[in-house]
Design an enzyme around this catalytic site. Structure first.
Site, PDB file in Angstrom:
ATOM      1  N   ASP B  69      31.197 -11.713  -4.352  1.00 47.79           N
ATOM      2  CA  ASP B  69      30.882 -11.073  -5.619  1.00 47.79           C
ATOM      3  C   ASP B  69      32.001 -10.122  -6.035  1.00 47.79           C
ATOM      4  O   ASP B  69      32.313  -9.167  -5.327  1.00 47.79           O
ATOM      5  CB  ASP B  69      29.564 -10.301  -5.451  1.00 47.79           C
ATOM      6  CG  ASP B  69      29.124  -9.643  -6.734  1.00 47.79           C
ATOM      7  OD1 ASP B  69      29.059 -10.355  -7.740  1.00 47.79           O
ATOM      8  OD2 ASP B  69      28.883  -8.432  -6.725  1.00 47.79           O
ATOM      9  N   THR B 102      31.691 -10.988 -12.915  1.00 49.02           N
ATOM     10  CA  THR B 102      32.468  -9.803 -12.570  1.00 49.02           C
ATOM     11  C   THR B 102      33.869 -10.170 -12.094  1.00 49.02           C
ATOM     12  O   THR B 102      34.809  -9.420 -12.305  1.00 49.02           O
ATOM     13  CB  THR B 102      31.760  -8.999 -11.480  1.00 49.02           C
ATOM     14  OG1 THR B 102      31.421  -9.882 -10.420  1.00 49.02           O
ATOM     15  CG2 THR B 102      30.512  -8.371 -12.015  1.00 49.02           C
ATOM     16  N   THR B 103      33.994 -11.324 -11.433  1.00 51.26           N
ATOM     17  CA  THR B 103      35.325 -11.756 -11.019  1.00 51.26           C
ATOM     18  C   THR B 103      36.098 -12.240 -12.231  1.00 51.26           C
ATOM     19  O   THR B 103      37.254 -11.887 -12.428  1.00 51.26           O
ATOM     20  CB  THR B 103      35.222 -12.903  -9.999  1.00 51.26           C
ATOM     21  OG1 THR B 103      34.247 -12.569  -9.045  1.00 51.26           O
ATOM     22  CG2 THR B 103      36.545 -13.139  -9.322  1.00 51.26           C
ATOM     23  N   ASP B 397      22.560 -11.631  -8.960  1.00 51.64           N
ATOM     24  CA  ASP B 397      23.410 -12.145 -10.031  1.00 51.64           C
ATOM     25  C   ASP B 397      22.643 -13.169 -10.862  1.00 51.64           C
ATOM     26  O   ASP B 397      22.612 -13.112 -12.087  1.00 51.64           O
ATOM     27  CB  ASP B 397      24.652 -12.846  -9.452  1.00 51.64           C
ATOM     28  CG  ASP B 397      25.746 -11.851  -9.129  1.00 51.64           C
ATOM     29  OD1 ASP B 397      25.465 -10.643  -9.214  1.00 51.64           O
ATOM     30  OD2 ASP B 397      26.858 -12.273  -8.797  1.00 51.64           O
TER      31      ASP B 397
END
Lengths: 535, 536
Positions: B69, B102-103, B397
């Site tokens: 994550d 998020t990445t 997520d």
């Protein structure tokens, strides 16, 4: 450090710890001071104008902020040089007084000092220089007032105000949405403005930030937003026709300021005390409830028992509301701030159309919105953005825009931006220089050169050739007798700032020139610096 | 020293540094790109995980985290570079706002800056680059919205979409092999919320032991606490009183009170009074006629015994969160005073069955058939705490994305489809724009295209060839094509069922471009002297 010797050749000690102090005087002191102040101005110079760049500042604790706002930059640079600190204060006083133009004022001071340096090299006495600057400043200000134009702020849906806000926002990171944000700022100011008295109470505009979304999601809430939620998770989340009881005393047994002891020596007392304690809570809630309030906002905390009693009595309540919020709510809803439960009366309650809880994002963050307040229309601008730094910078930018609009409401005279006003003043000062017959003539002429420094700096930041573009603008101003010719920063094809609609307030420009001249005069009067040696 | 040779006075504090122009810019680019490169390898279904090891005394190797994550990785990193911090910041915001991508957001910002650096080297002014990016961003956003589709919230298609989105999100995580199972589980959990976005109702309990496959969704509510000894272990048709009150001893709340006695008798008297007070409180509680009593705070033996004697099942020490959840699920009111037994009907919560259950080794309390049926619990099983933590993050997520989708309803095709579409839109726009901005628009398109490229690279496929084929396929008008990461070909996303939430993509695009712009605008970095810390 210079030493004095007596008849026997022993040194006198004049200053305490003389050996550990450093002293500079005369020309050396002037130059050192000027160079330090110029260093600051040079840093800020590249932030000037719509194409100006930002500065990244890392605080002692490693926090990062990115900003374009002059006052913020110099404040966060943590300057230690004493003369350079004067420039920090200069920027801050412009911020406090006008709110905008904080970069410009420092850059102008820097340009003036640069000129002073060459004059000093010519052997002109510093006081003569400052006298000359002073006279030139007066001429410039007078000319500014002559070329200023009054604008009708009401016309065309407040178009002029929006344009002025856009000019202020144009140099910031949020410039891509300057029109939208400008409109938000204008609506916010007009909502709270007292147009008959030409006054705006900026306390009524609350700027709340929340990361997430993007700058486009920034919106105006016609009410107050407070970053709190109901004290008990099960209280109702929405109150319509709210009657607000605004308390600054905790829902707890009283805590007298005088130090005291209650001694319990037997079981009877113990029970009595317990009864008394329970009674406190019941009375408190009853007093609030009886006044007709249907929501209580409190600056302090609640005891668990009181909290539950409030819930049981269908009285939603909010605890730990900050002091500034309490005052804002009081102003907006007409509530009186009540410091003691005994003094709650129905007249002291504030009224608002609705109070409700709103939620953001996936994490459980809630805020309260108080809308349709009874008295004044307090408004909140909720700023959103991709990260904390963007949100912070947007907040500073909107603050600048709001200040500009307020200044326009107070005084609706404007001058045109893009360096045109400075150029016009420079030409006027130059003309005046020839009338001065003493040494000051040189200083007056230098003042004009320094003023020209602003448009040249603007042109430089925009990637134009500063010398040619300033020269062109100057000759056109003279030949066309048009003081509105400036630098075409945005590449719009015209140098007439009226057509580009770059508005700046007269008060801000005046203040910039006056403040910068004052600080420069102050720096020029310093001929001796005594400081600890570790500087 | 300046050019002429004058010695410049020192303006900033001793250890403060100031970098200007090229140096400052170089510093930001290097930092931001380094951070983006670091998380780059975790992108996509074939992305790899990272081990995070804390530094500092006393905790070597004890608290390691294994994760895929982006936000978790970036949050735990200690960086000094200010531009890198900005990237970490946007990743965090993305996590808070939509919970996924998020990445992507960090990588996209990094790629934009990598392209930006090249433009700066070509002597294009940063402000021109920014102007171009702004045009590109608007175009990309418009295309993204145009290609998204919307289904009615109650339709079967929407339900299918949700499952597909959950599958797509989970496919890059550790549980990719069981993604169908978990996708189904997450969708069921989210649909129970009936449109509310309060994740509190979905509780995740992690218990080491068993395999990942043993995880399940429980429609009841599970409290990770134990029923006090001596109470009934199974209560049907329970009436629950949820309280937040001191049940150890009631301390006197009036300020400045001191108990001072002058004889032993008095001590006994006071003790009796204290006991009496507690008894009184218990009596008041009993008037509400609950069958189960849940308290946030500790319950001492004496009141516990009194309650147990009256046949009430006692659950003590439920923390704030647990208590609020019980209250929300069963429709109970959280009580702190007990003077209104006539409101008993209103304040008591109800559920059909409360029983103590064993999951693995641990005893827990399960509430089934609650009054408000929104709550549910996901019980996660797995071989180790590290796996469980990662599964928890993955499920979180997925849940966040699903909730966002339920709110926003619009979906786009996955597998790099949306990025390629946006890139194509930017390139079309670049042809129409006059001036240097066009370079920046093209650069924006290249940066967008890097996302599918990185996904390919991470999968070990020939990215250059695949991306070119992808481009051609899109050009042919095949709107649903995308990367098939199992075969390493260009496949049909409709058939593969790879979908993503529009809101996540939107947010990533906007946050990344805002951050890149912020960093690009900087021409001066001032670092203040670090605060001196006393050595302990």
């Amino acid at each position: 450090m210079s030493l004095a010797f007596d008849d026997y050749g022993r040194p006198y000690i004049i200053l305490r710890d003389q050996g550990q102090k450093k002293r500079m005087k005369g020309l050396e002191a002037y130059k050192s001071n000027i160079l330090a102040a110029k260093a600051i101005a040079n840093t800020l110079q590249s932030s000037l104008g719509p194409k100006g760049m930002d500065k990244m500042l890392v605080s002692p604790d490693g926090d990062v902020s990115v900003t374009n706002d002059g006052a913020t930059i110099v404040e966060k640079m943590e300057i230690q040089h004493p003369t350079a600190k004067l420039l920090v204060e200069l920027s801050q006083s412009q911020d406090a007084e006008i709110g905008d133009g904080t970069t410009g004022v420092v850059v102008l001071a820097g340009k003036l000092l640069e000129q002073a340096l060459t004059l000093l090299d010519k052997g002109i006495h510093p006081l003569k220089i400052s006298d000359g600057f002073d006279r030139a400043c007066d001429v410039a200000i007078k000319h500014l007032e002559q070329i200023a134009e009054e604008i009708d702020i009401q016309a065309n849906d407040h178009e002029a105000l929006i344009q002025a806000a856009c000019t202020a926002l144009g140099s910031k990171v949020v410039s891509k949405r300057k029109r939208e944000l400008g409109k938000i700022a204008v609506t916010a100011v007009l909502d709270v403005a007292d147009l008959t008295r030409k006054d705006v109470n900026l306390d009524l505009i609350k700027i709340q930030t929340k990361t997430g979304g993007s700058v486009e999601d920034t919106r105006l809430i016609s009410g107050i937003l407070i970053d709190k939620d109901m004290s008990h998770p099960q209280m109702q989340k929405e109150v319509t026709d709210a009657k607000i009881c605004l308390l600054t005393c905790p829902f707890e047994p009283p805590k007298p300021k005088t130090k005291h002891n209650i001694n319990i020596s037997n079981a009877e007392d113990y029970n009595k005390l317990y009864q008394q304690e329970q009674q406190y809570f019941i009375d408190m809630v009853k007093l609030v409830k009886n006044s007709g309030a249907n929501i209580a906002l409190c600056q302090w905390g609640f005891d668990d028992e009181a909290n539950h009693l409030l819930l049981q009595n269908d009285l939603p309540a909010v605890r730990w509301v900050s002091g500034t919020d309490v005052e804002l709510i009081a102003m907006a809803t007409g509530a009186r701030i009540i410091p003691r439960f005994q003094e709650i009366t129905p007249e002291k309650l504030g009224k608002a159309g609705s109070i409700k809880e709103v939620q953001f994002g996936t994490s459980n963050e809630r805020m309260l919105v108080i809308e349709n307040c009874q008295c004044t229309k307090a408004v909140t601008i909720l700023i959103r953005g991709g990260s904390q730094m963007i949100v912070d910078e947007a907040k500073r930018s909107i603050h600048d825009a709001i200040c500009v609009i307020r200044n326009l409401i107070k005084d609706n005279r404007i001058v045109y931006g893009g360096g045109s006003a400075e150029l016009a003043c420079a030409l006027q000062v130059l003309q005046y220089a020839d009338e001065v017959s003493s040494v000051e003539q040189y200083a007056v002429r230098s003042f004009a050169d320094a003023l020209e420094g602003i448009p040249s700096c603007l042109a430089d930041n925009c990637g134009l050739n500063p010398i040619t573009s300033v020269a062109q603008a100057k000759s056109r101003q003279l030949s066309e007798k048009n003081p509105r010719i400036g630098i075409d920063c945005m590449d719009l094809g015209t140098t007439d700032m009226k057509e580009q609609r770059i508005y700046e307030t007269l008060s801000s420009k005046k203040q910039q020139i006056q403040l910068a001249t004052q600080v420069v005069k102050m720096i020029l009067k310093i001929d001796d610096v005594i400081a600890p040696d570790d500087y | 020293m300046d050019i002429v040779g004058n010695v410049l006075p020192q303006v900033l504090k001793d250890e403060a540094t100031e970098d200007k122009g090229e140096m400052a810019r170089l510093q930001s680019f290097v930092g931001a790109i380094a951070v983006a490169d670091l998380v780059k390898t975790t992108l996509g279904p074939k992305g790899m995980d990272k081990i995070l090891k804390p530094t500092g005394p006393g905790q070597e190797m004890t608290h390691i985290t294994v994760t895929n994550d982006g936000a978790t990785i970036l949050k735990s990193m200690y960086v000094e570079n200010p531009a890198a911090k900005i990237l970490i910041e946007i990743s965090k915001t993305q996590d808070e706002e939509v919970g996924d991508g998020t990445t992507t957001v960090a990588v996209l910002a990094g790629e934009l800056l990598r392209e930006g650096e090249k433009l700066i080297q070509k002597r294009i002014h940063p402000q021109h680059v920014i102007a171009g990016w702004r045009i590109a961003r608007d175009v990309a956003l418009k295309r993204l919205r145009d290609i998204s589709t919307e289904n009615d919230i109650n339709s079967q298609e929407f339900h299918d979409d949700l499952v597909k989105i959950a599958r797509t999100t989970l496919s890059s995580k550790l549980i990719t092999t069981d993604r169908d199972y978990f996708a189904d589980l997450c969708v069921k959990a989210v649909l129970r919320l009936k449109g509310s976005s309060n994740l509190d109702y979905i509780q995740i309990i992690k218990l080491p032991g068993g395999t990942i496959r043993d995880s399940y969704l429980d429609d009841g509510f599970i409290l990770k606490k134990q029923i006090t000894i001596g109470c009934k272990r199974r209560i049907e048709n329970a009436k629950i009183l949820v309280a937040n009150t001191a049940m150890d001893y009631d301390k006197i709340k009036i300020y400045g009170t001191k108990v001072k006695v002058n004889s032993m008798d008095k001590v006994a008297e006071i003790e009796a009074a204290e006991k009496e007070k507690m008894k009184h409180k218990v009596d008041k509680i009993l008037k509400y006629q609950p069958t189960v009593f849940v308290n946030r705070q500790l319950i001492y033996n004496y009141p516990e015994q009194l309650l147990a004697d009256s046949g009430i099942t006692v659950i003590e020490h439920a923390d704030f969160e647990g208590m609020e959840r019980v209250a929300a699920a069963t429709g109970a009111e959280i009580l702190s005073t007990f003077d209104a037994p006539e409101r008993s009907q209103q304040v008591l919560g109800h559920c059909d069955l409360i029983e103590e259950i064993m999951i693995g080794e641990e005893k827990m309390i399960k509430f089934t058939g609650c009054k408000k049926n929104e709550a549910c619990t996901i019980v996660l099983r797995g071989a180790s705490t590290h796996i469980l933590d990662e599964v928890d993050r993955s499920i979180h997520d997925a849940l966040c994305v699903l909730i966002t989708t339920v709110k926003n309803k619009r979906v786009v095709w996955g597998g790099g489809n949306s990025e390629m579409q946006m890139a194509a839109a930017c390139e079309e726009e670049a042809k129409k724009v006059q001036g240097k901005q066009a370079f920046a628009i093209e650069a924006f398109a290249r940066a967008l295209r890097q996302i599918p490229t990185i996904i390919c690279d991470n999968g070990g496929y020939d990215s250059a060839e695949l991306i070119q084929n992808f481009k051609v396929e899109l050009q042919k008008g095949n709107q649903t094509c995308g990367l098939n990461m199992t075969d390493g070909t260009i496949g049909n996303m409709n058939e593969l069922g790879v979908k993503e939430c529009l809101r996540v993509k939107e947010q990533a695009l906007m946050a990344a471009s805002e951050a890149a712009e912020l960093i690009m605008r900087v021409d001066n970095i001032v670092k203040c002297a670090p605060r001196k810390r006393e050595r302990a």
